[in-house]
Design a protein around this motif. Sequence first.
Motif, short mmCIF file in Angstrom:
data_model
loop_
_atom_site.label_atom_id
_atom_site.label_comp_id
_atom_site.label_asym_id
_atom_site.label_seq_id
_atom_site.Cartn_x
_atom_site.Cartn_y
_atom_site.Cartn_z
N UNK A 74 24.55 40.11 59.17
CA UNK A 74 23.59 40.01 58.06
C UNK A 74 23.76 38.68 57.33
N UNK A 75 25.00 38.28 57.12
CA UNK A 75 25.27 37.02 56.43
C UNK A 75 24.69 35.84 57.21
N UNK A 76 24.81 35.91 58.54
CA UNK A 76 24.26 34.86 59.39
C UNK A 76 22.74 34.89 59.39
N UNK A 77 22.17 36.10 59.53
CA UNK A 77 20.72 36.24 59.63
C UNK A 77 20.00 35.78 58.36
N UNK A 78 20.59 36.09 57.21
CA UNK A 78 19.95 35.73 55.95
C UNK A 78 20.53 34.44 55.35
N UNK A 79 21.22 33.67 56.21
CA UNK A 79 21.76 32.40 55.75
C UNK A 79 20.69 31.33 55.67
N UNK A 80 21.08 30.12 55.34
CA UNK A 80 20.13 29.01 55.21
C UNK A 80 20.55 27.87 56.12
N UNK B 33 19.85 18.16 63.87
CA UNK B 33 21.09 18.92 64.08
C UNK B 33 21.30 19.78 62.83
N UNK B 34 21.31 21.06 63.01
CA UNK B 34 21.47 21.98 61.88
C UNK B 34 22.51 23.04 62.20
N UNK C 46 24.20 28.10 57.34
CA UNK C 46 25.22 28.38 56.32
C UNK C 46 25.11 29.85 55.95
N UNK C 47 26.16 30.61 56.22
CA UNK C 47 26.10 32.05 55.99
C UNK C 47 25.83 32.37 54.52
N UNK C 48 25.05 33.40 54.32
CA UNK C 48 24.77 33.86 52.96
C UNK C 48 26.02 34.47 52.36
N UNK C 49 26.19 34.29 51.07
CA UNK C 49 27.32 34.91 50.38
C UNK C 49 27.14 36.42 50.33
N UNK D 270 22.30 39.34 46.03
CA UNK D 270 21.11 38.76 46.68
C UNK D 270 21.02 39.20 48.13
N UNK D 271 22.15 39.17 48.83
CA UNK D 271 22.17 39.62 50.23
C UNK D 271 21.89 41.11 50.32
N UNK D 272 22.51 41.90 49.44
CA UNK D 272 22.30 43.36 49.47
C UNK D 272 20.82 43.68 49.34
#
Length: 440
Positions: free
Chosen positions: A145-151, A236-237, A240-243, A247-249
């Motif tokens: 989830x942190x990866x999927x909703x990261x930036x 090249x990107x 960045x995992x979401x905290x 906000x993630x919840x």
Amino acid sequence: MNITRNTTDNLTSVITITVNKNDYQEKVDNVLNQYRKTANIKGFRKGQVPMSFVKKQYGQAVVFDTVNELLQKSVTEYINEEKLSILGNPIPVIKDAIDWDAEELTFDFEIGLAPEFDVDLSKIEVESYKVKVEDEEVQKYVDNFSQRFGSLKSLEAAEEGAILKVDQAVNGEEAEASFIRIEDLKDASAFIGKKVGDVIEVNSKDIYDTAEEATQNLGTEVSEEGVNVTITIKEINTVAKAEINQELFDKVYGEGAVDSEEAFRNKIKEESENMYNKEADKQIINNVVTGLLENTSFELPKEFLTKWLTFSNEQITTEEQAAEELAKMEKSLRYQLIEAKIAEVNNVEVNAEEVKAAAEVAIKEQLKMYGQTSIPEESMNQIIAGALSNQEEYNRLSYQVFTDKMLAIFKENVKLNEKEVTFDEFVEIITEKNKELAEA
């Protein structure tokens, strides 16, 4: 018209239908009159063709079609009125030439009857599994989830975990622009440390595991020998995992659905266990089906079914082929009969509202995978209506509801030997069982 049924044995009968001219003559006359009005026949003006000519030209064919339609309707109505449970479809008994001018015509149809039997679910004993999700498994979901909703975050140079936007050329000819994930490559050494604007020359078989994978990524057919690829890095990107915060919840479960990391992890654990245990429920059904087939015995009208397969399937031309086909489908046919008996005894029915509710659950789960957790009611109703307008999808959902009801009956009536297992243990069990089924 007169209909009678003669039993030939416990599982087959012959339906005899006697048709009088009065049963069909009026319709035949109406059809011939219509032909007379519309027929374009050389030598006659339209609508002025003599009826004697029309009867001579079309009479027997019209009688045949009309009687055949009447017979099909009559056989179906008789089976329904007598509440006969049949297998396959009625087979017309072939006779010598029929005198279509006779005042009375007689036709016979063979039918195969479903056997009478009882099902005792209490005799069935099967293993069932309760999948327990460990903390390590929950952490995998949290990371996902942190990866999927990261930036996206730009990088100076390619490194592990980087995503490259690239232009590609195959053997000197421009190919599809693409994104390359460093972690997906067979060997990423040629890319590590490269910057925007750098050009990399490689063979596809050095960076992709298979020709199919290379074909998909390059947008052109690639053989096992591979092709020479020129790759120019445009961006090249990295993600960045979401905290792990509110906000993630909210993004995962909807605003305010969970309010702490502990609640977030508990929700993940609950949902994943529910998902895995749905798979465990499928195994219960498989095990019960196996047990029912082993413990419920009855005869089938095999001679009739062999004949019916030969009659109804153009691909089957001999009794030997029909017998082979029946052998392939016998286990499935037996379970269909057992399933129908259980449903009848337990008054299992599926209505439109239940199918609609199942569609709503399925659609919400699917939308949730894409981060859509709050859909206006009007929009949801439109999506549901669209899904249910597809007859194939409606039938699939209807059978899902039916299967869920059958599962509830199984759980209530069979003996379940429950065993708690981890997810990895459950995967091993299912893999082994699938292997046994494939070898059976």
